[in-house]
Write a protein that holds these residues in place. Structure first.
Motif, PDB file in Angstrom:
ATOM      1  N   UNK A  70       0.895  -1.345  -0.025  1.00  0.00           N
ATOM      2  CA  UNK A  70       0.041  -0.072  -0.031  1.00  0.00           C
ATOM      3  C   UNK A  70       0.864   1.263   0.116  1.00  0.00           C
ATOM      4  N   UNK A  71       2.265   1.147  -0.526  1.00  0.00           N
ATOM      5  CA  UNK A  71       3.069   2.290  -0.301  1.00  0.00           C
ATOM      6  C   UNK A  71       2.870   3.147  -1.769  1.00  0.00           C
ATOM      7  N   UNK A  72       2.579   2.375  -2.844  1.00  0.00           N
ATOM      8  CA  UNK A  72       2.595   3.214  -4.089  1.00  0.00           C
ATOM      9  C   UNK A  72       1.333   2.706  -4.970  1.00  0.00           C
ATOM     10  N   UNK A  73       0.977   3.609  -5.648  1.00  0.00           N
ATOM     11  CA  UNK A  73       0.010   3.191  -6.744  1.00  0.00           C
ATOM     12  C   UNK A  73       0.375   3.033  -8.116  1.00  0.00           C
ATOM     13  N   UNK A  74      -0.075   2.222  -9.133  1.00  0.00           N
ATOM     14  CA  UNK A  74       0.495   1.891 -10.346  1.00  0.00           C
ATOM     15  C   UNK A  74      -0.643   1.765 -11.682  1.00  0.00           C
ATOM     16  N   UNK A  75      -0.401   2.688 -12.610  1.00  0.00           N
ATOM     17  CA  UNK A  75      -1.390   2.565 -13.841  1.00  0.00           C
ATOM     18  C   UNK A  75      -0.870   1.289 -14.605  1.00  0.00           C
ATOM     19  N   UNK A  76      -1.769   0.316 -14.729  1.00  0.00           N
ATOM     20  CA  UNK A  76      -1.411  -0.813 -15.452  1.00  0.00           C
ATOM     21  C   UNK A  76      -2.560  -1.103 -16.605  1.00  0.00           C
ATOM     22  N   UNK A  77      -1.932  -1.718 -17.631  1.00  0.00           N
ATOM     23  CA  UNK A  77      -2.786  -2.373 -18.679  1.00  0.00           C
ATOM     24  C   UNK A  77      -2.645  -3.489 -18.789  1.00  0.00           C
ATOM     25  N   UNK A  78      -3.694  -4.392 -18.944  1.00  0.00           N
ATOM     26  CA  UNK A  78      -3.918  -5.955 -19.045  1.00  0.00           C
ATOM     27  C   UNK A  78      -4.420  -6.299 -20.626  1.00  0.00           C
ATOM     28  N   UNK A  79      -3.662  -6.914 -21.141  1.00  0.00           N
ATOM     29  CA  UNK A  79      -3.715  -7.401 -22.726  1.00  0.00           C
ATOM     30  C   UNK A  79      -3.955  -9.126 -22.462  1.00  0.00           C
ATOM     31  N   UNK A  80      -4.989  -9.639 -23.220  1.00  0.00           N
ATOM     32  CA  UNK A  80      -5.298 -10.931 -23.247  1.00  0.00           C
ATOM     33  C   UNK A  80      -4.311 -11.777 -24.269  1.00  0.00           C
ATOM     34  N   UNK A  81      -3.783 -12.758 -23.952  1.00  0.00           N
ATOM     35  CA  UNK A  81      -3.050 -13.854 -24.671  1.00  0.00           C
ATOM     36  C   UNK A  81      -3.753 -14.710 -25.427  1.00  0.00           C
ATOM     37  N   UNK A  82      -5.131 -14.797 -25.195  1.00  0.00           N
ATOM     38  CA  UNK A  82      -6.099 -15.726 -25.621  1.00  0.00           C
ATOM     39  C   UNK A  82      -6.757 -16.418 -24.662  1.00  0.00           C
TER      40      UNK A  82
END
Length: 484
Positions: free
Chosen positions: A217-229
Motif C-alpha cells: 500500500x505504499x504506491x499506486x500503479x497505472x497498468x494495462x492488461x492484454x489477453x493472450x487468448x
C-alpha cells in the motif's frame, strides 16, 4: 522383498544369515553328538565347544563380511554412483579403476564405457552449445528490440503466476518484493483491483486499464492488461514505469514459458524437474543456534530443473552484537559491515516471501533452519515449507560412506566455487544450487521422480544429520565446523 534395501545392507544381512545357519548347524551337530554319547558328564565340554564354535563362526563371518564390504560391496556402490554421474550428472572425467580393482574386468569395462559416454557427451555438448549460441543471439536481438520499447512488461498465466518479466518490470516489482518466476502477482499488487480488471478483460476480450496499489500500500500503479487468448493468460504493462528507469538500461528477459500450460498438482507428487526450489545459506556469529545470530542470508532459485539467473536474495543482517573476529575470518562479515543492515526479523520476513511456494534447500539444513525458526514468532512467519538437505541427497546418490561436505560434493560434481565466494552466504547457496541441478536428473534416473519419494529416501540417512548436529546441553543443535 529386499530390493528397497541398499546393496551393502543386503550383503550384510546375507552374512548374518550365513552366520546364523552355520551356528545352527554347529550346535545341532554338537547336540546330536552329545545325545549319541549318552554321557551326562560330557555336557560341560560340549557347551564349551558350542560357545567356542559360535564365537569362532561369528568372528570369521564378520571378518569376511568386512573384507567383502570394503573390497566388493562399497566399490560397486561407488562405481554405480560414478557411472550415474557421467550418465546424468554432466560429469565427464574418467573413472578411477583402482577404486574397484578387486572386481575383475568390471572396473575397466565401466571406465571404457564412461570414456565412450564422455566422448558422446562432449559431441552432444558442442551441438547444444552451438544451438544455444544461436538462441542467445536471437535473444540478444529480442532484448535490444525490447530496449527501444518504453514499457515494463510482465506475462502471467491464467492462474496469475509470473511467466516472464523484463528488467523494467523487475525494478517496479522490486519496490515491493524480490521479483521471481512462478510467484503470484498478488504477492506484489492488490488482489481485488487486479481480479476486477482481469474479469473485465476476459468479458471484453480486449485490453483494459486499471489503477492498482502495491501489496504494501505504499504506491499506486497505472497498468494495462492484454489477453493472450482465452484461458492462456495475459500481459500486464506498467504504464508509468518508464520515468523510473534510465532509458539506456539493458532489459534482459527472465522467463519460463512451460509455466503457462503446467497442470496443477500436489507438490509431493510433482516431478522434481517441475518444482520450484529456494536454495539458501547463512553466515552467523557462531555455531550455536540457541544463542548465536545470523549476519548474512543468501539464496537463489531453481525452477524447472534450472538455475534462474538474476533471481537471488542477498542481505547482511545486523545481529545487534559484535561479530567475533574468529567468525569474521571465516565468512568475512565484520561488525562495521552490518551497521545499518536490517535486523533478523526484517531480513527473515523478506526471505520468507522470497521462498514462498517453494521447496527450501540447504546443505545441512537443520543448522540454518534452527536460526530462522528461533526468530519465527518475532518475525510473524511460519517455516512450513518442504525442506530438502543436499547432505542427504548426496548420501542417497553416493552412499553414506563417502564425505558429504559441500566441498566434497562440489568436487564430486565438478563444480568450482570461486575462492572469493566460498564461505559467503550467496556463494555457498549458488554452489549448493548448482549441485542440486545436477543431482535432480540423477535422482530421477534412480526412479525417484517426486518430492515425496526423495524425502522418503533421505529419511533413511537421517543419522548423518544427527552426527553433524549433535544436541548440546541446552537442547539446541549445533555443528562444529559447519562450513567445511
Amino acid at each position: 522383498m529386499l530390493t528397497h534395501l541398499s546393496l551393502r545392507l543386503r550383503i550384510f544381512l546375507f552374512f548374518c544369515l550365513l552366520a546364523l545357519g552355520a551356528i545352527a548347524v554347529s550346535l545341532g551337530s554338537l547336540w546330536l553328538s552329545f545325545e549319541r554319547a549318552a554321557t551326562p558328564a560330557l555336557l560341560d565340554p560340549f557347551i564349551f565347544a558350542g560357545l567356542l564354535g559360535t564365537f569362532a563362526i561369528l568372528g570369521l563371518c564378520a571378518g569376511i563380511w568386512l573384507l567383502f564390504d570394503e573390497n566388493v560391496a562399497k566399490p560397486i556402490e561407488i562405481l554405480a554412483a560414478e557411472m550415474r554421474l557421467r550418465a546424468h550428472g554432466g560429469v565427464s572425467r574418467g573413472i578411477d579403476a583402482k577404486t574397484a580393482r578387486y572386481l575383475g574386468d568390471l572396473a575397466p569395462a565401466a571406465a571404457g564405457l564412461a570414456g565412450e559416454l564422455g566422448d558422446a557427451t562432449q559431441l552432444t555438448a558442442r551441438s547444444i552449445a552451438e544451438e544455444t549460441a544461436r538462441l542467445e543471439a536471437d535473444k540478444r536481438r529480442l532484448t535490444a528490440l525490447l530496449s527501444e520499447l518504453p514499457v515494463a512488461t510482465v506475462m502471467l498465466g491464467p492462474d496469475h503466476r509470473i511467466v516472464l518479466y523484463d528488467t523494467q518490470a523487475a525494478t517496479v516489482l522490486a519496490q515491493i518484493a524480490h521479483p521471481r518466476l512462478n510467484a503470484y502477482l498478488f504477492d506484489y499488487l492488490d488482489r481485488q483491483a487486479l481480479e476486477a480488471a482481469y474479469d473485465r478483460m476476459n468479458k471484453s476480450g480486449k485490453e483494459v486499464q486499471a489503477q492498482v496499489i502495491g501489496r504494501d500500500a505504499a504506491q499506486s500503479y497505472a497498468v494495462s492488461l492484454k489477453p493472450l487468448g482465452q484461458g492462456e493468460g495475459y500481459v500486464l504493462i506498467f504504464e508509468d514505469a518508464v520515468a523510473q528507469i534510465a532509458p539506456e538500461a539493458a532489459r534482459p528477459l527472465v522467463y519460463d514459458f512451460d509455466l503457462l500450460d503446467r497442470p496443477l498438482r500436489d507438490i509431493g507428487d510433482r516431478p522434481l524437474n517441475e518444482l520450484c526450489f529456494t536454495v539458501f545459506d547463512t553466515e552467523t556469529t557462531g555455531l550455536l543456534p540457541h544463542k548465536d545470530e545470523i549476519v548474512q542470508i543468501g539464496a537463489v532459485r531453481v525452477l524447472n530443473g534450472r538455475l534462474i539467473e538474476g533471481e537471488q536474495f542477498d542481505t547482511l543482517v545486523d545481529p545487534a552484537r559484535p561479530i567475533p573476529e574468529a567468525s569474521t575470518r571465516v565468512h568475512g562479515v565484520s561488525t562495521a559491515m552490518v551497521q545499518g543492515a536490517p535486523t533478523i526479523t526484517t531480513a527473515a520476513a523478506a526471505f520468507h516471501l522470497f521462498a514462498k511456494d517453494a521447496v527450501i534447500v540447504a546443505h545441512n539444513a537443520p543448522f540454518d533452519m534452527a536460526f530462522l525458526r528461533r526468530h519465527a514468532k518475532a518475525t510473524n512467519v511460519e517455516w512450513d515449507h518442504p525442506i530438502l538437505d543436499t547432505v542427504l541427497l548426496s548420501a542417497v546418490l553416493f552412499g553414506a560412506s563417502v564425505p558429504h561436505t559441500l566441498d566434497a560434493l562440489c568436487a564430486r560434481l565438478d563444480i568450482t566455487i570461486p575462492p572469493a565466494l566460498r564461505h559467503t552466504a550467496l556463494g555457498d547457496a549458488h554452489a549448493t544450487a548448482c549441485a542440486l541441478v545436477q543431482m535432480i536428473p540423477m535422482l530421477q534416473a534412480r526412479g525417484l521422480n517426486s518430492l515425496a519419494q526423495v524425502i522418503e529416501q533421505t529419511r533413511r540417512h537421517g543419522r548423518l544429520l544427527e552426527d553433524l548436529n549433535p544436541v548440546d546441553n541446552h537442547g539446541s543443535t549445533w555443528q562444529a565446523g559447519k562450513k567445511t
